[in-house]
Design an enzyme around this catalytic site. Structure first.
Site: not given
Length: 384
Positions: A140, A81
């Site tokens: 994250e 991400d």
């Protein structure tokens, strides 16, 4: 597939990942998982599954090599991400210009993830005696719930070592501080501002708390078990209902960066000690005070003296042709959760951390190639 091919495919894989606009918290995080699954289908002999689905932040877990739980084991880790591409004109181009891969995530950390994927794919085609895992998370940059949930699931890997391919400029980071957010809520009593004596002003209580906390919390940290740099930062303040109403509510949120021996709970207890001290101040309003830990991410502190870490570092250094610098990492990473689950870990990956989250984000192509080779050699040293 030869080792030379691993290097070239790593850059291709990085471009594929960067082209997916997988901003944390958006549906595109599912798309980037699918992109990795496609890469694995076409380039590896492995099995894979999706973990942590209930969190809304899927985690890809892939495995190759031995199924023997007693076999030597290693895990390659990263996140796929990214943060929003603020200020970038063409964030998903994945263009290579002047030897650099451009785009959001090229540094943090799709370049590193691609290097790990390439190393995993190449290793899967070998006759591994050991067990190799690949774990890629998709939150994250926000809540970091996925990797924790994945590691809590039955049958989750507990390897001898995890290598996390965050951008370290091809050096090693083996420790970082934990991070906790604690919100302090003050509840008073509202009244008309023309009669403030009839109310209990929560903002005044919060203001006095901030003044005292700014001095006392750093002092308390020095008295605690944590060894090394620890910090507090008062980052959010809110309260009040209208300009002519005595505020009944206010809140203050504090960011604590702590060492491994500490925790968010310890920081919360220190806040309550500050409040107890304030109760003795006649100027402190008689408010109700409550605390909430809104986030707590554990520290990483991995000794590199164990034989598995030494073996991996030796393989990385042989690949790079020089001794690798080992230093702490300034920010936080998912190695904190590895540490919490008893998995030794260190960070090693391509790209310059200073470019992460900036409009200038890019990564040297040769970094990605070298990282793939070095990670592959570390895998083979332990699992072949």
């Amino acid at each position: 597939m030869t080792q030379e091919n691993v290097l070239s495919r790593a850059v291709e894989f990085a471009q594929t990942l960067v082209r997916v606009p997988s901003v944390s918290g958006t549906p595109a995080t599912h798309d980037v998982i699918k992109a990795v699954e496609e890469i694995l289908r076409n380039n590896s002999r492995s099995t894979s599954r999706i973990a942590a689905e209930a969190t809304g932040a899927p985690v890809l877990l892939a495995h190759c090599g031995s199924d023997d739980p007693a076999a030597p084991s290693l895990m390659l880790s990263g996140h796929i991400d990214v943060v929003p591409p603020a200020g970038m004109t063409d964030p998903w181009s994945a263009e290579i210009r002047d030897g650099r891969l451009l785009g959001r995530g090229s540094t943090d950390m799709k370049g590193g993830a691609a290097a790990a994927i390439a190393a995993f794919c190449e290793a899967s085609k070998q006759d591994l005696k050991g067990s190799l895992w690949l774990i890629l998370s998709t939150d994250e940059e926000t809540d970091v719930k996925g990797v924790k949930a994945a590691l809590e699931e039955p049958g989750a890997p507990r390897p001898d070592l995890a290598i996390i391919a965050e951008p370290t400029e091809l050096t090693i980071r083996n420790e970082h501080r934990g991070d906790a957010w604690v919100r302090v809520d003050f509840k008073g009593r509202s009244a008309h501002s023309s009669r403030p004596h009839l109310g209990v002003n929560a903002i005044e209580a919060a203001a006095l708390f901030i003044v005292r906390a700014r001095k006392r919390l750093p002092e308390m940290q020095k008295e605690g078990p944590g060894i090394g740099l620890q910090t507090t930062s008062i980052d959010m303040v809110s309260g009040g209902a209208a300009p002519n109403v005595v505020p009944a509510n206010a809140s203050v949120t504090i960011d604590f960066r702590y060492q491994g021996e500490e925790s968010g709970r310890i920081q919360e207890e220190r806040i309550l000690r500050v409040v107890e001290e304030l109760r003795k101040d006649p100027d402190f309003p008689p408010v109700e005070v409550s605390t909430t830990i809104t986030g707590d991410w554990p520290a990483l502190s991995s000794s590199l003296e164990n034989p598995v870490a030494q073996q991996a570092i030796a393989a990385i250094e042989a690949s790079l042709g020089h001794k690798v610098e080992v230093t702490p990492m300034s920010g936080w990473g998912e190695g904190g959760y590895m540490h919490a689950f008893g998995i030794p870990a260190f960070y090693f990956g391509p790209g310059e951390g200073k470019l992460a989250h900036t409009p200038q984000e890019s990564s040297p192509v040769w970094h990605i190639e070298k990282a793939a080779e070095a990670i592959y050699r570390a895998v083979m040293a332990h699992c072949a």
